[in-house]
Write a protein that holds these residues in place. Structure first.
Motif, PDB file in Angstrom:
ATOM      1  N   ASP A   1     -61.505 -27.158 -99.868  1.00 32.88           N
ATOM      2  CA  ASP A   1     -61.593 -25.097-100.111  1.00 32.88           C
ATOM      3  C   ASP A   1     -60.355 -24.996 -99.834  1.00 32.88           C
ATOM      4  N   ILE A   2     -59.418 -25.923 -99.146  1.00 30.21           N
ATOM      5  CA  ILE A   2     -57.729 -25.334 -98.976  1.00 30.21           C
ATOM      6  C   ILE A   2     -56.868 -25.098-100.141  1.00 30.21           C
ATOM      7  N   PRO A   3     -56.214 -24.021 -99.941  1.00 30.38           N
ATOM      8  CA  PRO A   3     -56.538 -24.228 -98.271  1.00 30.38           C
ATOM      9  C   PRO A   3     -57.119 -22.302 -98.656  1.00 30.38           C
ATOM     10  N   VAL A   4     -57.398 -22.393 -97.415  1.00 26.01           N
ATOM     11  CA  VAL A   4     -58.863 -20.909 -96.464  1.00 26.01           C
ATOM     12  C   VAL A   4     -57.530 -19.836 -95.471  1.00 26.01           C
ATOM     13  N   ILE A   5     -57.321 -18.712 -96.219  1.00 22.11           N
ATOM     14  CA  ILE A   5     -56.712 -18.016 -95.187  1.00 22.11           C
ATOM     15  C   ILE A   5     -57.526 -16.892 -94.857  1.00 22.11           C
ATOM     16  N   LEU A   6     -57.445 -16.823 -93.299  1.00 25.70           N
ATOM     17  CA  LEU A   6     -58.283 -15.679 -92.715  1.00 25.70           C
ATOM     18  C   LEU A   6     -56.789 -15.252 -91.961  1.00 25.70           C
ATOM     19  N   ILE A   7     -57.934 -13.048 -91.298  1.00 24.35           N
ATOM     20  CA  ILE A   7     -57.435 -12.481 -91.768  1.00 24.35           C
ATOM     21  C   ILE A   7     -57.985 -12.074 -90.319  1.00 24.35           C
ATOM     22  N   ASP A   8     -57.147 -12.609 -89.179  1.00 26.24           N
ATOM     23  CA  ASP A   8     -58.001 -11.496 -88.182  1.00 26.24           C
ATOM     24  C   ASP A   8     -59.745 -11.912 -88.181  1.00 26.24           C
ATOM     25  N   GLY A   9     -59.764 -13.723 -88.301  1.00 27.30           N
ATOM     26  CA  GLY A   9     -61.141 -14.263 -88.283  1.00 27.30           C
ATOM     27  C   GLY A   9     -61.448 -13.931 -88.866  1.00 27.30           C
ATOM     28  N   THR A  10     -60.832 -12.812 -90.561  1.00 24.72           N
ATOM     29  CA  THR A  10     -62.786 -12.806 -91.299  1.00 24.72           C
ATOM     30  C   THR A  10     -61.545 -14.027 -92.652  1.00 24.72           C
ATOM     31  N   HIS A  11     -62.773 -14.700 -93.595  1.00 26.64           N
ATOM     32  CA  HIS A  11     -62.335 -14.966 -94.514  1.00 26.64           C
ATOM     33  C   HIS A  11     -61.551 -13.279 -95.410  1.00 26.64           C
ATOM     34  N   ALA A  12     -60.334 -14.188 -95.948  1.00 27.42           N
ATOM     35  CA  ALA A  12     -59.531 -13.381 -96.635  1.00 27.42           C
ATOM     36  C   ALA A  12     -59.037 -13.945 -98.416  1.00 27.42           C
ATOM     37  N   PHE A  13     -58.982 -15.268 -98.674  1.00 26.16           N
ATOM     38  CA  PHE A  13     -58.452 -15.901 -99.910  1.00 26.16           C
ATOM     39  C   PHE A  13     -59.027 -17.296 -99.280  1.00 26.16           C
ATOM     40  N   LYS A  14     -59.151 -18.189-100.655  1.00 26.27           N
ATOM     41  CA  LYS A  14     -59.790 -19.418-100.635  1.00 26.27           C
ATOM     42  C   LYS A  14     -59.187 -19.887-101.952  1.00 26.27           C
ATOM     43  N   HIS A  15     -58.497 -21.024-101.906  1.00 26.26           N
ATOM     44  CA  HIS A  15     -57.634 -21.369-102.908  1.00 26.26           C
ATOM     45  C   HIS A  15     -56.147 -21.183-103.337  1.00 26.26           C
ATOM     46  N   ARG A  16     -56.366 -19.577-104.167  1.00 21.40           N
ATOM     47  CA  ARG A  16     -55.493 -18.849-104.638  1.00 21.40           C
ATOM     48  C   ARG A  16     -55.219 -18.151-104.058  1.00 21.40           C
ATOM     49  N   LEU A  17     -53.919 -17.419-104.719  1.00 18.42           N
ATOM     50  CA  LEU A  17     -53.853 -15.911-104.105  1.00 18.42           C
ATOM     51  C   LEU A  17     -52.300 -15.378-104.631  1.00 18.42           C
ATOM     52  N   ASN A  18     -51.962 -14.449-105.051  1.00 18.38           N
ATOM     53  CA  ASN A  18     -50.825 -13.755-105.374  1.00 18.38           C
ATOM     54  C   ASN A  18     -49.534 -13.058-103.989  1.00 18.38           C
ATOM     55  N   ALA A  19     -48.905 -12.797-104.155  1.00 21.70           N
ATOM     56  CA  ALA A  19     -48.123 -11.527-103.172  1.00 21.70           C
ATOM     57  C   ALA A  19     -48.417 -10.169-103.160  1.00 21.70           C
ATOM     58  N   ASP A  20     -48.934  -9.499-104.136  1.00 29.47           N
ATOM     59  CA  ASP A  20     -49.321  -8.702-104.415  1.00 29.47           C
ATOM     60  C   ASP A  20     -50.860  -8.049-103.605  1.00 29.47           C
ATOM     61  N   GLU A  21     -51.429  -9.006-103.856  1.00 35.32           N
ATOM     62  CA  GLU A  21     -53.085  -9.292-102.616  1.00 35.32           C
ATOM     63  C   GLU A  21     -52.820  -9.657-101.722  1.00 35.32           C
ATOM     64  N   PHE A  22     -51.850 -10.747-100.781  1.00 38.73           N
ATOM     65  CA  PHE A  22     -51.715 -10.927 -99.964  1.00 38.73           C
ATOM     66  C   PHE A  22     -51.014  -9.653 -99.331  1.00 38.73           C
ATOM     67  N   ARG A  23     -50.078  -8.812 -99.171  1.00 38.94           N
ATOM     68  CA  ARG A  23     -49.180  -7.208 -98.800  1.00 38.94           C
ATOM     69  C   ARG A  23     -50.548  -6.619 -99.211  1.00 38.94           C
TER      70      ARG A  23
END
Length: 89
Positions: A54-76
């Motif tokens: 499942d990587i990448p997996v990105i958590l924000i403050d311990g909560t799953h926010a993204f998996k596999h793909r993200l774009n700059a606008d979504e992350f911001r």
């Protein structure tokens, strides 16, 4: 901003999707608005078991926010939302 959101980025060496996600994070234009930690899942058998497909997996403050793909606008948007809500840690 004393209490910035914390981003945990689960990755492993050679992960092309991780490289793409890092590039999108860099393009997001929100450096300095969050703290960042990168974790190699190969250093922990439980993390490897949990995230190996499942990587990448990105958590924000311990909560799953993204998996596999993200774009700059979504992350911001996610960082700004986490900053506004100021989750307790």
């Amino acid at each position: 901003m004393a209490d910035k959101p914390h981003v945990t980025f689960y990755t492993k060496p050679g992960c092309h999707l991780c490289e793409e996600a890092r590039a999108e994070i860099a393009k997001s234009g929100c450096d300095g608005l969050y703290t960042y930690e990168e974790v190699d899942i190969l250093t922990d058998s439980e993390l490897n078991r949990r995230y190996r497909y499942d990587i990448p997996v990105i958590l924000i403050d311990g909560t799953h926010a993204f998996k596999h793909r993200l774009n700059a606008d979504e992350f911001r948007r996610a960082i700004l939302q986490a900053s506004e809500h100021g989750r307790p840690r």
